[in-house]
Design an enzyme around this catalytic site. Structure first.
Site, PDB file in Angstrom:
ATOM      1  N   HIS A  18       0.839  -1.193   0.000  1.00  0.00           N
ATOM      2  CA  HIS A  18       0.000   0.000   0.000  1.00  0.00           C
ATOM      3  C   HIS A  18       0.877   1.248   0.000  1.00  0.00           C
ATOM      4  O   HIS A  18       1.523   1.580   0.993  1.00  0.00           O
ATOM      5  CB  HIS A  18      -0.908   0.009   1.235  1.00  0.00           C
ATOM      6  CG  HIS A  18      -1.722   1.255   1.353  1.00  0.00           C
ATOM      7  ND1 HIS A  18      -1.742   2.028   2.489  1.00  0.00           N
ATOM      8  CD2 HIS A  18      -2.524   1.877   0.445  1.00  0.00           C
ATOM      9  CE1 HIS A  18      -2.535   3.063   2.293  1.00  0.00           C
ATOM     10  NE2 HIS A  18      -3.012   3.002   1.062  1.00  0.00           N
ATOM     11  N   GLU A  48       3.304   0.409   2.958  1.00  0.00           N
ATOM     12  CA  GLU A  48       2.948  -0.641   3.904  1.00  0.00           C
ATOM     13  C   GLU A  48       2.977  -1.987   3.176  1.00  0.00           C
ATOM     14  O   GLU A  48       2.407  -2.117   2.090  1.00  0.00           O
ATOM     15  CB  GLU A  48       1.555  -0.408   4.477  1.00  0.00           C
ATOM     16  CG  GLU A  48       1.429   0.858   5.289  1.00  0.00           C
ATOM     17  CD  GLU A  48       0.024   1.073   5.796  1.00  0.00           C
ATOM     18  OE1 GLU A  48      -0.197   1.001   7.004  1.00  0.00           O
ATOM     19  OE2 GLU A  48      -0.875   1.314   4.953  1.00  0.00           O
TER      20      GLU A  48
END
Length: 292
Positions: free
Chosen positions: A142, A154
């Site tokens: 992410h 992430e």
């Protein structure tokens, strides 16, 4: 796969896809931007090249690096063109079945060593990976928005993600200059678990007259040290995207703090989505997604 130049495909030429493609080509990787129509692909390529050109003008990128980045990215509407890719980054609309179907189609096109990344922040990486016959190669990555400007990514493994796929993912993200935080495969991961309720609180503060958009943005940048205020950030992300992410998190977590305030719905209905439409919380002459 080493840290040498790779062939990277990005699925989806919207805000996130264009940003992720910018990151890849800027770092020197051969980059392929995929979407369903030629118009979407062309808009995405224009966004990428526009950002690189502006970076050169601002002195943030050398002319040689900018020219190489612009030359190193191409577009396609044919998934078969992804056959030689080392990394495929999925950044399409947050629809589980669409993502699963894409990965399933790619199983028969790319090699067994190709790593699949999904940029989801609200859907289960495990569920998305179930669309592939090789779920062990699927990793959640992410990117914080705007992807070309924010360093954090992430990384979330699905239930069946293999250690080798995680290692290859970390190596690739390091090669494009990203900082990695590892998180669990849970709705919102770390960033949106904090960010969405906070943005909703800022919108509510504006709606109830606690401050103006300018005063709240200034308070956040001046006192909290954020690089930009919540309303500038929301205009880059897009009010429609915020509404979608917030609503999906609310549906899964059932916590009122995730539900988008009424102002968001009114702005979306009016078409005031942010920079991409020329008007959101602020107005813009430059509608490029990563303009300043």
């Amino acid at each position: 796969m080493t840290n040498a130049t790779k062939t990277v495909a990005v699925l989806g030429a919207g805000t996130m896809g264009s940003g992720i493609a910018t990151v890849a080509t800027r770092a020197g990787h051969r980059t392929l931007l995929y979407d369903l129509t030629d118009d979407r692909v062309e808009r995405g390529l224009t966004t990428v090249r526009g950002f690189l050109d502006k970076s050169v003008k601002l002195g943030r990128l050398t002319a040689e690096r900018g020219a190489a980045g612009s030359a190193g990215i191409t577009g396609t509407t044919d998934l078969k063109d992804l056959a030689d890719c080392d990394v495929v980054v999925e950044a399409v609309f947050e629809d589980l079945e669409v993502k699963k179907e894409l990965f399933g189609e790619l199983d028969g096109i790319v090699s067994d060593e190709t790593v699949f990344h999904t940029n989801t922040s609200t859907l289960s990486v495990t569920a998305i990976a179930s669309g592939s016959k090789r779920p062990e190669r699927v990793v959640g990555t992410h990117y914080c928005n705007p992807a070309p400007l924010m360093k954090l990514v992430e990384v979330a493994n699905g239930r069946h993600t293999a250690g080798w796929a995680h290692r290859v993912t970390a190596e690739y993200l390091e090669s494009v200059g990203k900082t990695i935080v590892v998180t669990k495969d849970r709705p919102g991961f770390i960033v949106n678990r904090f960010l969405i309720p906070w943005e909703n609180s800022c919108i509510t503060a504006l709606e109830t007259g606690l401050g103006t958009k300018e005063s709240i943005d200034t308070a956040v940048t001046g006192a909290l040290g954020h690089p930009m205020g919540p309303f500038r950030l929301l205009d880059i992300v897009g009010l429609d995207i915020h509404q979608q992410v917030a609503t999906r998190l609310y549906e899964q977590l059932r916590e009122p703090r995730f539900f988008p305030p009424p102002m968001v719905g009114r702005m979306v209905a009016a078409g005031d989505l942010g920079r991409k439409t020329g008007r959101g919380f602020y107005t813009y002459d430059d509608t490029r997604l990563f303009g300043s």
